[in-house]
Motif scaffolding. Structure first.
Motif, PDB file in Angstrom:
ATOM      1  N   ASP A   1     -50.419  39.851  86.991  1.00  0.00           N
ATOM      2  CA  ASP A   1     -50.482  38.602  87.751  1.00  0.00           C
ATOM      3  C   ASP A   1     -50.738  38.882  89.230  1.00  0.00           C
ATOM      4  OD1 ASP A   1     -49.876  35.776  88.551  1.00  0.00           O
ATOM      5  OD2 ASP A   1     -48.082  36.706  89.370  1.00  0.00           O
ATOM      6  N   ASP A   2     -50.021  39.830  89.787  1.00  0.00           N
ATOM      7  CA  ASP A   2     -50.182  40.158  91.206  1.00  0.00           C
ATOM      8  C   ASP A   2     -51.586  40.670  91.502  1.00  0.00           C
ATOM      9  OD1 ASP A   2     -47.527  39.476  91.756  1.00  0.00           O
ATOM     10  OD2 ASP A   2     -46.798  41.508  91.408  1.00  0.00           O
ATOM     11  N   GLU A   3     -52.109  41.515  90.614  1.00  0.00           N
ATOM     12  CA  GLU A   3     -53.424  42.110  90.856  1.00  0.00           C
ATOM     13  C   GLU A   3     -54.541  41.066  90.788  1.00  0.00           C
ATOM     14  OE1 GLU A   3     -54.370  45.693  91.276  1.00  0.00           O
ATOM     15  OE2 GLU A   3     -52.344  45.487  92.070  1.00  0.00           O
ATOM     16  N   ILE A   4     -54.520  40.222  89.764  1.00  0.00           N
ATOM     17  CA  ILE A   4     -55.565  39.195  89.639  1.00  0.00           C
ATOM     18  C   ILE A   4     -55.505  38.240  90.825  1.00  0.00           C
ATOM     19  CG2 ILE A   4     -56.466  37.294  88.253  1.00  0.00           C
ATOM     20  CD1 ILE A   4     -55.376  38.718  85.778  1.00  0.00           C
ATOM     21  N   SER A   5     -54.292  37.820  91.189  1.00  0.00           N
ATOM     22  CA  SER A   5     -54.137  36.906  92.319  1.00  0.00           C
ATOM     23  C   SER A   5     -54.635  37.542  93.605  1.00  0.00           C
ATOM     24  CB  SER A   5     -52.665  36.494  92.460  1.00  0.00           C
ATOM     25  OG  SER A   5     -52.503  35.575  93.525  1.00  0.00           O
ATOM     26  N   ALA A   6     -54.349  38.823  93.803  1.00  0.00           N
ATOM     27  CA  ALA A   6     -54.816  39.512  95.004  1.00  0.00           C
ATOM     28  C   ALA A   6     -56.340  39.533  95.054  1.00  0.00           C
ATOM     29  CB  ALA A   6     -54.266  40.933  95.041  1.00  0.00           C
ATOM     30  N   GLY A   7     -56.977  39.755  93.890  1.00  0.00           N
ATOM     31  CA  GLY A   7     -58.431  39.741  93.841  1.00  0.00           C
ATOM     32  C   GLY A   7     -59.010  38.384  94.193  1.00  0.00           C
ATOM     33  N   ILE A   8     -58.359  37.328  93.705  1.00  0.00           N
ATOM     34  CA  ILE A   8     -58.802  35.962  94.028  1.00  0.00           C
ATOM     35  C   ILE A   8     -58.686  35.706  95.519  1.00  0.00           C
ATOM     36  CG2 ILE A   8     -58.176  33.525  93.765  1.00  0.00           C
ATOM     37  CD1 ILE A   8     -57.457  34.214  90.814  1.00  0.00           C
TER      38      ILE A   8
ATOM     39  N   VAL B   1     -46.467  53.862  73.335  1.00  0.00           N
ATOM     40  CA  VAL B   1     -47.503  53.078  74.001  1.00  0.00           C
ATOM     41  C   VAL B   1     -46.829  51.848  74.593  1.00  0.00           C
ATOM     42  CG1 VAL B   1     -49.619  51.753  73.665  1.00  0.00           C
ATOM     43  CG2 VAL B   1     -49.319  53.944  72.491  1.00  0.00           C
ATOM     44  N   ILE B   2     -47.063  51.566  75.877  1.00  0.00           N
ATOM     45  CA  ILE B   2     -46.293  50.545  76.583  1.00  0.00           C
ATOM     46  C   ILE B   2     -47.194  49.497  77.231  1.00  0.00           C
ATOM     47  CG2 ILE B   2     -44.644  50.099  78.448  1.00  0.00           C
ATOM     48  CD1 ILE B   2     -43.676  52.933  78.223  1.00  0.00           C
ATOM     49  N   ASP B   3     -46.891  48.223  76.979  1.00  0.00           N
ATOM     50  CA  ASP B   3     -47.380  47.115  77.811  1.00  0.00           C
ATOM     51  C   ASP B   3     -46.176  46.708  78.639  1.00  0.00           C
ATOM     52  OD1 ASP B   3     -48.632  44.973  78.997  1.00  0.00           O
ATOM     53  OD2 ASP B   3     -49.506  44.202  77.151  1.00  0.00           O
ATOM     54  N   ALA B   4     -46.151  47.089  79.900  1.00  0.00           N
ATOM     55  CA  ALA B   4     -44.925  47.120  80.688  1.00  0.00           C
ATOM     56  C   ALA B   4     -44.622  45.816  81.420  1.00  0.00           C
ATOM     57  CB  ALA B   4     -44.992  48.260  81.706  1.00  0.00           C
ATOM     58  N   ALA B   5     -43.340  45.513  81.501  1.00  0.00           N
ATOM     59  CA  ALA B   5     -42.875  44.346  82.250  1.00  0.00           C
ATOM     60  C   ALA B   5     -42.994  44.559  83.754  1.00  0.00           C
ATOM     61  CB  ALA B   5     -41.420  44.034  81.888  1.00  0.00           C
ATOM     62  N   SER B   6     -43.011  45.801  84.186  1.00  0.00           N
ATOM     63  CA  SER B   6     -43.065  46.122  85.614  1.00  0.00           C
ATOM     64  C   SER B   6     -43.733  47.480  85.790  1.00  0.00           C
ATOM     65  CB  SER B   6     -41.655  46.162  86.212  1.00  0.00           C
ATOM     66  OG  SER B   6     -41.642  46.817  87.480  1.00  0.00           O
ATOM     67  N   PRO B   7     -44.536  47.645  86.846  1.00  0.00           N
ATOM     68  CA  PRO B   7     -45.163  48.944  87.071  1.00  0.00           C
ATOM     69  C   PRO B   7     -44.187  50.023  87.533  1.00  0.00           C
ATOM     70  CG  PRO B   7     -45.677  47.454  88.874  1.00  0.00           C
ATOM     71  CD  PRO B   7     -44.964  46.638  87.835  1.00  0.00           C
ATOM     72  N   THR B   8     -43.023  49.615  88.045  1.00  0.00           N
ATOM     73  CA  THR B   8     -42.082  50.587  88.606  1.00  0.00           C
ATOM     74  C   THR B   8     -40.710  50.588  87.939  1.00  0.00           C
ATOM     75  OG1 THR B   8     -41.426  48.964  90.297  1.00  0.00           O
ATOM     76  CG2 THR B   8     -43.185  50.513  90.874  1.00  0.00           C
TER      77      THR B   8
ATOM     78  N   GLY C   1     -43.833  38.113  88.485  1.00  0.00           N
ATOM     79  CA  GLY C   1     -43.172  39.408  88.483  1.00  0.00           C
ATOM     80  C   GLY C   1     -43.888  40.497  87.709  1.00  0.00           C
ATOM     81  N   VAL C   2     -44.998  40.149  87.051  1.00  0.00           N
ATOM     82  CA  VAL C   2     -45.761  41.130  86.279  1.00  0.00           C
ATOM     83  C   VAL C   2     -46.938  41.608  87.119  1.00  0.00           C
ATOM     84  CG1 VAL C   2     -47.123  41.486  84.179  1.00  0.00           C
ATOM     85  CG2 VAL C   2     -45.050  40.097  84.101  1.00  0.00           C
ATOM     86  N   SER C   3     -47.209  42.904  87.093  1.00  0.00           N
ATOM     87  CA  SER C   3     -48.225  43.484  87.973  1.00  0.00           C
ATOM     88  C   SER C   3     -49.609  42.894  87.735  1.00  0.00           C
ATOM     89  CB  SER C   3     -48.265  45.004  87.783  1.00  0.00           C
ATOM     90  OG  SER C   3     -48.611  45.345  86.450  1.00  0.00           O
TER      91      SER C   3
ATOM     92  N   ILE D   1     -49.375  48.368  83.332  1.00  0.00           N
ATOM     93  CA  ILE D   1     -49.237  49.823  83.396  1.00  0.00           C
ATOM     94  C   ILE D   1     -48.014  50.229  84.207  1.00  0.00           C
ATOM     95  CG2 ILE D   1     -51.694  50.240  83.067  1.00  0.00           C
ATOM     96  CD1 ILE D   1     -51.932  50.619  86.091  1.00  0.00           C
ATOM     97  N   VAL D   2     -47.625  51.502  84.096  1.00  0.00           N
ATOM     98  CA  VAL D   2     -46.500  52.050  84.847  1.00  0.00           C
ATOM     99  C   VAL D   2     -47.023  53.085  85.836  1.00  0.00           C
ATOM    100  CG1 VAL D   2     -44.831  51.635  83.012  1.00  0.00           C
ATOM    101  CG2 VAL D   2     -46.046  53.824  83.100  1.00  0.00           C
ATOM    102  N   THR D   3     -46.256  53.325  86.891  1.00  0.00           N
ATOM    103  CA  THR D   3     -46.695  54.237  87.942  1.00  0.00           C
ATOM    104  C   THR D   3     -46.082  55.623  87.836  1.00  0.00           C
ATOM    105  OG1 THR D   3     -44.943  53.404  89.406  1.00  0.00           O
ATOM    106  CG2 THR D   3     -47.109  52.354  89.576  1.00  0.00           C
ATOM    107  N   GLU D   4     -45.162  55.841  86.902  1.00  0.00           N
ATOM    108  CA  GLU D   4     -44.580  57.169  86.717  1.00  0.00           C
ATOM    109  C   GLU D   4     -45.696  58.185  86.448  1.00  0.00           C
ATOM    110  OE1 GLU D   4     -43.028  60.584  86.152  1.00  0.00           O
ATOM    111  OE2 GLU D   4     -41.741  58.977  86.922  1.00  0.00           O
TER     112      GLU D   4
END
Length: 338
Positions: free
Chosen positions: A170-177, A95-102, A166-168, A124-127
């Motif tokens: 953060d990017d997702e929440i900021s994009a929503g804002i 079970v992973i809480d990932a540093a990067s989606p890719t 660098g964490v997904s 999450i990861v995209t694999e």
């Protein structure tokens, strides 16, 4: 059980009510948690929930082990090496809480190729071989601006406090804002800092940027930064704006104090740290041969003016408003997945 209603109640769900005799197929299985970061109250609560719920499951014989591991630094390369070690140690699921989606996809693919079930959550990861348990983080960010648009119809300047660079998430929440601000042109983001989802970091970051900013009507946050922002505004003797909170106990306590003193109004939103326990049960169900869709979605936990006191009373001092998932909850999430 209504998961959203359960989240709003911030209750802890018992995890040992199920007759575990039916789960003998996983009694010899070992599950590992790969966590990339533990430097804030949310991650600490996440780990505590994992250890509590999985500890009960191991004791009951549901699985043989459910070991948590956290990397020393938030580095994808370090976490990839950690996952490779888990492969060598013979875990049946990771079970992973990932540093990067890719950046972890190579290590995740190695695990899948070795016959290991991989379930990612929060980060999450995209694999494609992995499962994902996601919150609509963009929607979470947008909900902040939608709230502010109702509370402050005339708009104003917004300071954005972001999370861990660098964490997904953060990017997702900021994009929503930012997407929501584009729909409400009465608002303008005039400053952005990284608070690392930690009150002390956020306080320093906000204090550093405040002297260069005009009057601030509201602060959009990601969780773990609202109280630090409030302290920075107070220290600078600036008027306290509407600060969106992130379900941390110190934020909720500050909000209640201000509400009682002056009627201060805001809202609070975050993902429940106990989502790690949902990921555990999803992994267990996959190991037990259940058919599970690769993408599962859970609601975020929102606290409003009218249920602040209830949620604060149910939140441990120094902790985060939370819910821990049972096997039954996981089964319902799996069954209702679209």
């Amino acid at each position: 059980m209504n998961i959203a209603k359960t989240l709003l109640a911030s209750v802890v769900i018992a995890t040992v009510a199920t007759p575990f005799a039916a789960l003998a197929d996983t009694s010899s299985k070992k599950i590992a948690l790969s966590n990339n970061y533990a430097g804030n109250s949310w991650r600490q609560a996440m780990l505590t929930s994992w250890q509590k719920v999985t500890g009960e499951a191991v004791k009951a014989g549901v699985v043989a082990a459910a070991d948590p591991f956290t990397t020393a630094e938030n580095q994808a390369t370090e976490q990839a090496a950690q996952i490779q070690n888990m492969i060598l140690q013979g875990y049946d699921a990771i079970v992973i809480d990932a540093a990067s989606p890719t950046a972890l996809n190579g290590a995740v693919k190695e695990a899948c190729d070795a016959g290991i079930t991989v379930v990612s959550f929060d980060g999450i990861v995209t694999e494609p071989c992995a499962w994902r348990i996601a919150v609509d983080f963009k929607g979470m960010g947008a909900s902040e601006i939608e709230y502010l648009a109702k509370k402050l119809p005339k708009g104003g300047n917004i300071l954005e406090i972001r999370g861990l660079a660098g964490v997904s998430v953060d990017d997702e929440i900021s994009a929503g804002i930012h997407d929501a601000v584009a729909k409400y042109p009465q608002f303008k983001i005039v400053g952005s800092v990284h608070g690392d989802w930690a009150q002390d970091v956020a306080q320093r970051a906000v204090a550093g940027v405040l002297p260069s900013l005009p009057e601030i009507a509201a602060v959009a946050t990601q969780g773990g930064d609202g109280y630090g922002a409030a302290q920075a505004f107070a220290a600078a003797k600036r008027p306290t704006p509407t600060i969106v909170m992130g379900n941390r106990q110190d934020e909720l306590a500050w909000w209640k104090k201000e509400k009682d003193a002056s009627g201060y109004e805001t809202m609070s939103v975050s993902i429940a740290p106990g989502v790690s326990t949902l990921a555990f049960w999803v992994a267990q169900q996959i190991l037990d041969g259940k058919q599970v869709k690769k993408d599962l979605v859970v609601p975020f936990l929102r606290i409003d003016q009218d249920n602040l006191e209830t949620n604060l009373a149910n939140t441990q001092q120094g902790g985060v408003a939370n819910v821990e998932y049972s096997l039954e909850d996981a089964q319902k999430v799996i069954a209702t997945a679209k």
